[in-house]
Design a protein around this motif. Structure first.
Motif, short mmCIF file in Angstrom:
data_model
loop_
_atom_site.label_atom_id
_atom_site.label_comp_id
_atom_site.label_asym_id
_atom_site.label_seq_id
_atom_site.Cartn_x
_atom_site.Cartn_y
_atom_site.Cartn_z
N ALA A 1 91.38 -4.56 -3.39
CA ALA A 1 91.04 -4.39 -4.70
C ALA A 1 90.05 -5.37 -5.29
CB ALA A 1 92.37 -4.45 -5.60
N LYS A 2 88.64 -4.80 -5.37
CA LYS A 2 87.62 -6.00 -6.00
C LYS A 2 86.50 -5.11 -6.80
CE LYS A 2 85.47 -6.42 -1.48
NZ LYS A 2 85.17 -7.29 -0.68
N TYR A 3 86.61 -3.84 -6.83
CA TYR A 3 85.69 -2.91 -7.44
C TYR A 3 86.04 -2.79 -8.65
CZ TYR A 3 84.58 -3.01 -2.40
OH TYR A 3 84.12 -3.28 -1.04
N ASP A 4 85.01 -2.94 -9.86
CA ASP A 4 84.87 -2.27 -11.03
C ASP A 4 85.06 -0.92 -11.10
OD1 ASP A 4 85.05 -4.99 -11.73
OD2 ASP A 4 83.04 -5.22 -12.06
N TYR A 5 84.45 -0.24 -10.11
CA TYR A 5 84.33 1.29 -10.04
C TYR A 5 84.14 1.72 -8.62
CZ TYR A 5 82.22 6.03 -10.74
OH TYR A 5 82.14 7.38 -10.72
N ALA A 6 84.58 2.87 -8.13
CA ALA A 6 84.74 3.55 -6.93
C ALA A 6 84.59 4.74 -6.92
CB ALA A 6 85.82 2.92 -5.85
N GLU A 7 83.84 5.43 -6.09
CA GLU A 7 83.83 6.95 -5.65
C GLU A 7 84.48 7.26 -4.57
OE1 GLU A 7 80.44 8.99 -7.10
OE2 GLU A 7 80.57 8.44 -8.96
N PRO A 8 84.93 8.48 -4.27
CA PRO A 8 85.57 9.04 -2.79
C PRO A 8 84.23 8.79 -1.73
CG PRO A 8 86.11 10.65 -4.39
CD PRO A 8 85.11 9.75 -5.16
N ASP B 1 80.53 -5.89 -11.04
CA ASP B 1 79.49 -6.55 -12.29
C ASP B 1 78.37 -5.71 -12.70
OD1 ASP B 1 81.56 -8.71 -12.37
OD2 ASP B 1 80.57 -9.75 -10.85
N GLY B 2 78.45 -4.81 -12.98
CA GLY B 2 77.19 -3.86 -13.28
C GLY B 2 76.12 -3.31 -12.18
N LYS B 3 76.35 -3.78 -11.09
CA LYS B 3 75.63 -3.55 -10.02
C LYS B 3 76.30 -2.73 -9.01
CE LYS B 3 72.23 -5.91 -11.36
NZ LYS B 3 70.83 -5.23 -11.98
N CYS B 4 75.51 -1.52 -8.40
CA CYS B 4 76.12 -0.64 -7.50
C CYS B 4 75.44 -0.88 -6.09
CB CYS B 4 75.97 0.74 -7.91
SG CYS B 4 76.67 0.88 -9.75
N ASN B 5 76.30 -0.44 -5.00
CA ASN B 5 75.89 -0.30 -3.88
C ASN B 5 76.90 0.49 -3.02
OD1 ASN B 5 75.01 -1.09 -1.01
ND2 ASN B 5 74.27 -3.10 -1.92
N TYR B 6 76.89 0.64 -1.85
CA TYR B 6 77.74 1.58 -0.65
C TYR B 6 78.37 0.77 -0.09
CZ TYR B 6 74.87 4.65 -3.25
OH TYR B 6 74.01 5.61 -4.25
N ILE B 7 79.70 1.22 0.52
CA ILE B 7 80.36 0.26 1.62
C ILE B 7 80.72 1.29 2.48
CG2 ILE B 7 81.45 -1.55 0.10
CD1 ILE B 7 84.02 0.18 0.07
N ASN B 8 81.11 0.53 3.73
CA ASN B 8 81.66 1.68 4.73
C ASN B 8 83.04 1.68 4.73
OD1 ASN B 8 82.32 -0.66 6.14
ND2 ASN B 8 80.57 -0.82 7.32
N LYS B 9 83.79 2.23 5.95
CA LYS B 9 85.20 2.23 5.91
C LYS B 9 85.87 0.99 6.31
CE LYS B 9 85.54 7.07 6.47
NZ LYS B 9 86.25 8.22 7.09
N ASP B 10 84.86 -0.27 6.58
CA ASP B 10 85.50 -1.44 6.77
C ASP B 10 85.44 -2.30 5.59
OD1 ASP B 10 86.13 -1.06 9.42
OD2 ASP B 10 84.07 -1.55 10.22
N GLY B 11 84.72 -1.63 4.40
CA GLY B 11 84.63 -2.43 3.10
C GLY B 11 83.41 -3.18 3.08
N LYS B 12 82.52 -3.03 4.28
CA LYS B 12 81.25 -3.96 4.08
C LYS B 12 80.02 -3.26 3.46
CE LYS B 12 82.04 -6.24 8.66
NZ LYS B 12 83.22 -6.76 8.41
N ILE B 13 79.23 -4.16 2.62
CA ILE B 13 78.39 -3.68 1.91
C ILE B 13 77.62 -2.98 2.85
CG2 ILE B 13 76.52 -4.15 0.33
CD1 ILE B 13 79.21 -3.95 -0.77
N MET B 14 76.70 -1.81 2.62
CA MET B 14 75.84 -1.40 3.37
C MET B 14 74.49 -1.51 3.27
SD MET B 14 77.79 1.19 5.03
CE MET B 14 76.46 2.17 5.81
N TYR B 15 73.85 -1.93 2.01
CA TYR B 15 72.39 -2.12 2.12
C TYR B 15 72.16 -3.43 1.33
CZ TYR B 15 72.77 2.91 2.46
OH TYR B 15 73.13 4.19 3.08
N LEU B 16 71.09 -4.03 1.58
CA LEU B 16 70.81 -5.57 0.82
C LEU B 16 70.42 -5.26 -0.47
CD1 LEU B 16 68.20 -6.64 3.58
CD2 LEU B 16 70.65 -7.19 3.23
N ASP B 17 70.06 -4.46 -1.00
CA ASP B 17 69.74 -4.04 -2.43
C ASP B 17 70.78 -3.60 -3.24
OD1 ASP B 17 66.81 -4.94 -2.25
OD2 ASP B 17 66.48 -2.96 -1.41
#
Length: 163
Positions: A83-90, A101-117
């Motif tokens: 648990a560390k996300y302010d918002y999450a989708e399926p 903190d008002g910024k969005c990205n995508y994670i994989n099933k290991d919880g790793k951030i997918m993209y640099l931006d």
């Protein structure tokens, strides 16, 4: 109450779009959410303040409103992504939209951030593209995180079913 009803309708809508393998459905009892199978048998006891339907074998949940952070559980109710996300989708296409903190990205099933931006706004993937807002402009990224439609629009519609 209207918000809770809206969330319920959203969950039903999302559930109707799930694959057959994702057959646990959110259920609510005494203000808490859990998951039941198609027969109505409770598989994960209602204990969460918010949930999304299972998708790709994971569900996003908020354990309690005091510490309003989203995490992901598997079908055995084990926390897979903390648990560390302010918002999450399926999950969709092996990616889940998350915001911190008002910024969005995508994670994989290991919880790793997918993209640099990190994006100011983002949508879940529809087929192989997702709408994002980057540097105050909208565009679309592909599954690699590259822009298929560069962010140059003040406003842009959504694709549906890849179109």
């Amino acid at each position: 109450m209207k918000f809770r009803f809206f969330v319920f309708l959203l969950l039903i809508s999302l559930f109707n779009n799930l694959k057959a393998q994702d057959n646990l459905i959110p259920c609510e009892l005494n203000g808490k959410f859990g998951f039941a199978d198609k027969s109505g048998k409770v598989i994960i006891a209602p204990q969460y303040d918010e949930v999304t339907p299972f998708s790709e074998n994971l569900a996003a949940i908020v354990q309690d409103y005091k510490n309003y952070k989203w995490c992901f559980i598997d079908r055995t109710n084990k926390i897979i992504i903390p648990a560390k996300y302010d918002y999450a989708e399926p999950f969709s296409n092996e990616r889940a939209l998350v915001c911190i903190d008002g910024k969005c990205n995508y994670i994989n099933k290991d919880g790793k951030i997918m993209y640099l931006d990190w994006f100011e706004e983002a949508n879940s993937y529809d087929s192989t593209i997702a709408k994002v807002k980057f540097r105050h402009k909208y565009g679309f990224i592909n599954l690699n995180g590259s822009f298929d439609i560069k962010p140059k629009y003040e406003s842009i519609g959504d694709f549906s079913e890849g179109l």
